[in-house]
Design a protein around this motif. Structure first.
Motif, short mmCIF file in Angstrom:
data_model
loop_
_atom_site.label_atom_id
_atom_site.label_comp_id
_atom_site.label_asym_id
_atom_site.label_seq_id
_atom_site.Cartn_x
_atom_site.Cartn_y
_atom_site.Cartn_z
N SER A 42 2.05 10.20 3.56
CA SER A 42 0.84 9.77 2.86
C SER A 42 0.63 10.66 1.63
O SER A 42 0.81 11.88 1.71
CB SER A 42 -0.37 9.89 3.79
N SER A 83 -1.96 11.73 0.64
CA SER A 83 -3.01 12.69 0.97
C SER A 83 -2.44 14.04 1.41
O SER A 83 -3.15 15.04 1.43
CB SER A 83 -3.91 12.14 2.08
N GLN A 95 1.70 4.81 11.56
CA GLN A 95 0.25 5.02 11.55
C GLN A 95 -0.08 6.51 11.48
O GLN A 95 -1.05 6.90 10.82
CB GLN A 95 -0.37 4.39 12.78
N LEU A 117 0.42 7.55 7.93
CA LEU A 117 -0.71 7.07 7.13
C LEU A 117 -1.93 7.97 7.29
O LEU A 117 -2.71 8.15 6.35
CB LEU A 117 -1.07 5.64 7.53
N ASP A 160 3.47 -0.75 3.85
CA ASP A 160 2.70 0.42 3.41
C ASP A 160 3.36 1.11 2.22
O ASP A 160 2.67 1.71 1.39
CB ASP A 160 2.55 1.39 4.58
N ASN A 202 2.43 -1.21 -0.87
CA ASN A 202 1.05 -1.15 -1.36
C ASN A 202 0.62 0.27 -1.75
O ASN A 202 -0.53 0.49 -2.12
CB ASN A 202 0.08 -1.75 -0.33
N SER A 243 0.37 2.97 0.12
CA SER A 243 -0.27 3.81 1.15
C SER A 243 0.68 4.91 1.62
O SER A 243 0.24 5.95 2.10
CB SER A 243 -0.70 2.96 2.34
N LEU A 244 1.97 4.65 1.52
CA LEU A 244 2.99 5.65 1.85
C LEU A 244 3.93 5.83 0.66
O LEU A 244 4.14 4.91 -0.13
CB LEU A 244 3.81 5.22 3.07
N LYS A 245 4.50 7.03 0.58
CA LYS A 245 5.53 7.31 -0.41
C LYS A 245 6.79 7.72 0.33
O LYS A 245 6.75 8.17 1.47
CB LYS A 245 5.08 8.42 -1.37
#
Length: 300
Positions: free
Chosen positions: A168, A170, A226, A229, A245, A248, A250-252
């Motif tokens: 993620s 993040s 998950q 994520l 994911d 879109n 949400s993940l790299k």
């Protein structure tokens, strides 16, 4: 010697009581009295030789064996009801029963299935997600998509999968733009059951000598995705399961060479189902979706 079952009515009453957790509520559904339900279950217990419920003053609770039997009875009754409904409808072509793994169902098939139903609204789609193999000979499953060792030239191979390291955004520290092989040792590495696939990937990229934190193990790729994520670490997962994911944002993906992975997804058609229109339509659509996914592999 175990006593043979003399009647299936006890199983029907047991299933209903197990679902409701109550003889009274089961009686309402089956239009019987609570005493009749209780008697049927008691007779079933006597035949089986073990208790299915623990009776309390104000409620009942499944025993451990009761839970196991309830799961089996629920599955068998579901298959029976599906078959009866198809026969009553008189058109086996209008019901498509699909079996696949939890991970592929949740993260790949279900997000895409609306495109298939838009193309074929006449079909009633039933998806059974289970990591247990389906019985393709009992008539309860039309088509299954399962993981197998990928064999080149196999006409039923849907696609050969790839393992990718994903995370993620993040997880990135302030000022960082990506996680690389050089910075991988700063993060927990999530793996499926064993670390073998991570070791193979690191060795393939000449990066095996780092001090890595293999901290979390999972039983399937969907849960790993998950977890990634949620920012719990870098996960080495199936590209197919992570595809949506990744696309879109949400993940790299950690940029590195992919180690050889010999697993893939194979199409298995139920006995006597080959050549049916619904099977042909679904297989054609599956291969179209795979082609789109593979085309965008390096674009997402």
């Amino acid at each position: 010697m175990p006593k043979p079952l003399r009647s299936l009515s006890g199983l029907l009453d047991f299933d209903c009581a197990a679902r409701w957790g109550s003889f009274k509520l089961a009686a309402q559904e089956l239009h019987k009295t609570p005493a009749a339900i209780s008697l049927q279950v008691k007779q079933l217990e006597e035949t089986l030789g073990f208790e299915l419920f623990t009776r309390h003053p104000r409620h009942i609770a499944l025993t451990e064996k009761g839970q196991e039997l309830a799961a089996t009875v629920r599955r068998m009754l579901g298959e029976l009801n599906t078959k009866v409904a198809a026969l009553q409808g008189g058109d086996e072509e209008k019901v498509l029963r699909i079996s696949t793994t939890h991970s592929l169902a949740i993260k790949w098939l279900v997000p895409r299935i609306p495109r298939f139903t838009m193309r074929h609204p006449e079909l009633d789609i039933r998806i059974d997600s289970s990591d247990l193999l389906a019985d393709m000979n009992d008539g309860g499953t039309d088509i299954a998509v399962r993981t197998y060792d990928a064999i080149p030239g196999d006409p039923d191979l849907l696609f050969q999968d790839e393992l990718v390291a994903v995370y993620s955004p993040s997880l990135l520290a302030p000022g960082e733009t990506e996680i690389t092989l050089e910075t991988l040792n700063r993060y927990p590495l999530l793996h499926e059951q064993t670390t073998d696939t991570w070791i193979k990937l690191l060795r393939h990229n000449n990066a095996l000598n780092g001090n890595y934190n293999f901290s979390r193990s999972y039983t399937n790729f969907a849960v790993m995705v998950q977890s990634a994520l949620a920012g719990q670490g870098v996960a080495l997962v199936s590209h197919a399961i992570a595809n949506e994911d990744l696309c879109n944002g949400s993940l790299k993906m950690v940029r590195c060479a992919h180690a050889e992975y010999k697993r893939g997804y194979r199409i298995i058609v139920g006995r006597g189902k080959d050549g049916m229109g619904k099977i042909t339509h679904f297989c054609d659509w599956l291969r179209e979706e795979v082609a789109v996914m593979q085309k965008g592999f390096y674009q997402c």
